[in-house]
Scaffold this active site. Structure first.
Site, mmCIF file in Angstrom:
data_model
loop_
_atom_site.group_PDB
_atom_site.id
_atom_site.type_symbol
_atom_site.label_atom_id
_atom_site.label_comp_id
_atom_site.label_asym_id
_atom_site.label_seq_id
_atom_site.Cartn_x
_atom_site.Cartn_y
_atom_site.Cartn_z
ATOM 1 N N GLY A 163 13.376 42.890 68.395
ATOM 2 C CA GLY A 163 14.097 43.698 69.391
ATOM 3 C C GLY A 163 14.448 45.081 68.852
ATOM 4 O O GLY A 163 14.279 46.098 69.541
ATOM 5 N N LYS A 183 -0.233 25.275 62.181
ATOM 6 C CA LYS A 183 1.174 25.502 61.851
ATOM 7 C C LYS A 183 1.532 24.504 60.767
ATOM 8 O O LYS A 183 0.904 23.441 60.659
ATOM 9 C CB LYS A 183 2.053 25.249 63.081
ATOM 10 C CG LYS A 183 3.393 25.937 62.998
ATOM 11 C CD LYS A 183 3.250 27.382 63.394
ATOM 12 C CE LYS A 183 4.573 28.074 63.483
ATOM 13 N NZ LYS A 183 4.430 29.360 64.168
ATOM 14 N N GLY A 209 18.296 41.221 72.406
ATOM 15 C CA GLY A 209 17.986 40.897 71.013
ATOM 16 C C GLY A 209 17.798 42.174 70.211
ATOM 17 O O GLY A 209 17.112 43.100 70.663
ATOM 18 N N GLY A 219 17.216 41.988 66.624
ATOM 19 C CA GLY A 219 16.776 41.576 65.284
ATOM 20 C C GLY A 219 15.531 42.369 64.933
ATOM 21 O O GLY A 219 15.328 43.485 65.426
ATOM 22 N N ASN A 220 14.673 41.779 64.118
ATOM 23 C CA ASN A 220 13.463 42.486 63.689
ATOM 24 C C ASN A 220 12.621 42.935 64.896
ATOM 25 O O ASN A 220 12.256 44.098 65.014
ATOM 26 C CB ASN A 220 12.654 41.565 62.756
ATOM 27 C CG ASN A 220 11.396 42.253 62.264
ATOM 28 O OD1 ASN A 220 11.412 43.440 61.972
ATOM 29 N ND2 ASN A 220 10.304 41.521 62.207
HETATM 30 N N1 GLU Z 1 4.732 33.130 62.188
HETATM 31 C C1 GLU Z 1 3.576 33.568 62.889
HETATM 32 C C2 GLU Z 1 3.189 32.474 63.835
HETATM 33 O O1 GLU Z 1 2.975 31.349 63.419
HETATM 34 C C3 GLU Z 1 2.485 33.884 61.931
HETATM 35 C C4 GLU Z 1 1.165 33.925 62.527
HETATM 36 C C5 GLU Z 1 0.154 34.422 61.538
HETATM 37 O O2 GLU Z 1 0.242 35.600 61.249
HETATM 38 O O3 GLU Z 1 -0.647 33.642 61.077
HETATM 39 O O4 GLU Z 1 3.150 32.746 65.005
#
Ligand code: GLU
Length: 426
Positions: A233, A116, A228, A230-231
């Site tokens: 839900g 991340k 929810g 949004g995208n």
């Molecule tokens: N935003 C997503 C997450 O971090 C993306 C994951 C990905 O496709 O790499 O869960």
């Protein structure tokens, strides 16, 4: 009691994701009977990168920004996970989220580790040019640790396909090599996948279909409530509606709407587009979000925020199944209450993994240069999701545990197995 991971509360948008995670892991660890050195290893990310880099602003001045990228574990493949732009982001948040990504990739058995990243910034305060300079500056700062076979970012909070395109371009300029697989969630014209926008919801619908089969729930009689719109839900409501499943209630931050005969979802979507909210929709009664969670329905889908079902309201839940499309919508105390009550909870790391699975398919196509039809992509997504559900479900009885413990157990076991095969543990 065994030593547990030292996760802290996530402060950015995900509520208590990792406070929750810690307790679940403790339970999985009790089943796993981890050795001290394994725990010690799992407690820490493989690599945490903090970078500072200057960005030219429209004013002609330069501002220095801080960025993070954490590669939690890469025993099963290149690290994978989103990149978020947020003013309150901390390294601790990123570390916890990277760990969740490692678990998510392992539970659906795609060949990725977990990562991340993010930049401490309020993107709403930047012009488009500043945003581009910022993105490119970040890429140059982490360049040595980025690559299709090293670490592959994707969109997350306040980042989108345009930003992914800049990441790809900056990486290619620096390396001199075409590398679309360096990032996922790109525009289709640059190697992205058309199903991306609905991937999490579509994946969730496959998980739900599999669970319906196990529980012998009849599609024609089924009732679903979704928190929810949004995208995630909104899209799952649409997918279920198109499959002839009755969605009786949906909600957003303004409240919920209920029609026991089933909502006309395309009309609700139109209404939401026009007015910005689901409330005020003709042809339904209005209810609160709290009332939605306590509706008498077969399947409840929390698809909004974390921490929605707690010890305060878990007893009120009347659904047979809960599909967690949001991150950590149920806290630990509530999880126990629901288990006692016999509510079948499908955990977030399984239910909402459709997005990263689609990323995997995008990455694989980019690497081979062989682009698939939409049908083939959707078929493979379904195959991966349903296999994972089967594997997690299949362990519950022998381990005498719920789906959440089983999913965490399976993921941790897979990560450790990969480390062992590499010779890193005896
Ligand atoms: N935003 C997503 C997450 O971090 C993306 C994951 C990905 O496709 O790499 O869960």
């Amino acid at each position: 009691m065994k030593r547990i991971l030292n996760f802290e509360r996530i402060s950015v948008d995900d509520g208590n994701v990792c406070r929750h995670c810690e307790e679940q892991l403790r339970r999985a660890y009790e089943k796993l009977e981890l050795a001290k050195e394994e725990l010690e290893f799992l407690e820490r990310p493989k690599r945490s990168i903090i970078v500072s880099f200057p960005v030219k602003m429209d004013s002609g001045k330069t501002r220095t920004f801080t960025g993070y990228r954490v590669h939690y574990n890469d025993a099963r493949g290149p690290t994978k996970g989103g990149l978020r732009f947020h003013p309150e982001l901390s390294l601790e948040d990123v570390k916890n989220l990277a760990y969740l990504m490692a678990l998510k990739c392992a539970v659906v058995n795609i060949p990725f580790g977990g990562a991340k990243g993010g930049i401490v910034v309020n993107p709403k305060e930047l012009s488009e040019r500043e945003l581009e300079n910022l993105t490119r500056g970040y890429v140059r700062a982490i360049l040595d640790y980025l690559g299709p076979m090293k670490d592959v970012p994707a969109p997350d909070i306040y980042t989108d396909e345009k930003i992914m395109a800049w990441i790809m371009d900056e990486y290619e300029k620096a390396s001199g090599i075409h590398s679309p697989a360096v990032v996922t969630g790109k525009p289709i014209e640059l190697g992205g996948c058309s199903t991306r926008a609905i991937a999490t919801s579509l994946g969730g619908s496959y998980v739900m279909g599999e669970i319906m089969r196990y529980m012998r729930l009849d599609k024609r009689k089924l009732t679903v409530a979704i928190q929810g719109f949004g995208n995630v839900g909104g899209n799952i409501a649409k997918i279920l509606y198109e499959n002839g499943i009755k969605v009786i209630s949906v909600s957003d931050s303004t409240g919920g709407i209920l029609n026991e005969e089933g909502l006309d979802i395309p009309r609700v979507i139109k209404h939401k587009k026009g007015t910005g909210r689901v409330t005020g929709f003709k042809g339904a009664n209005e209810i609160t979000n709290k009332e939605l969670l306590a509706l008498d329905c077969d399947i409840l889908i929390p698809a909004a925020l974390s921490d929605q079902i707690t010890s305060e309201n878990a007893d009120d839940v009347r659904a047979k199944v809960i599909l967690e499309l949001a991150n950590a919508p149920i806290n630990v105390e509530a999880d126990d209450i629901l288990f006692e009550k016999g509510v079948f909870v499908v955990p977030d790391i399984l239910s909402n993994a459709g997005g990263v699975v689609l990323s995997y398919l995008e990455w694989a196509q980019n690497l081979t240069g062989d682009y698939w039809s939409e049908d083939r992509i959707v078929k493979r997504l379904k195959e991966i999701m349903t296999t994972a559900v089967r594997e997690v479900y299949g362990q519950c009885e022998p381990l005498n545990c719920n789906m959440r413990v089983s999913a965490h157990y399976l993921a941790v076991k897979r990560i450790l197995r990969a480390e062992k095969l590499r010779g890193n543990f005896v």
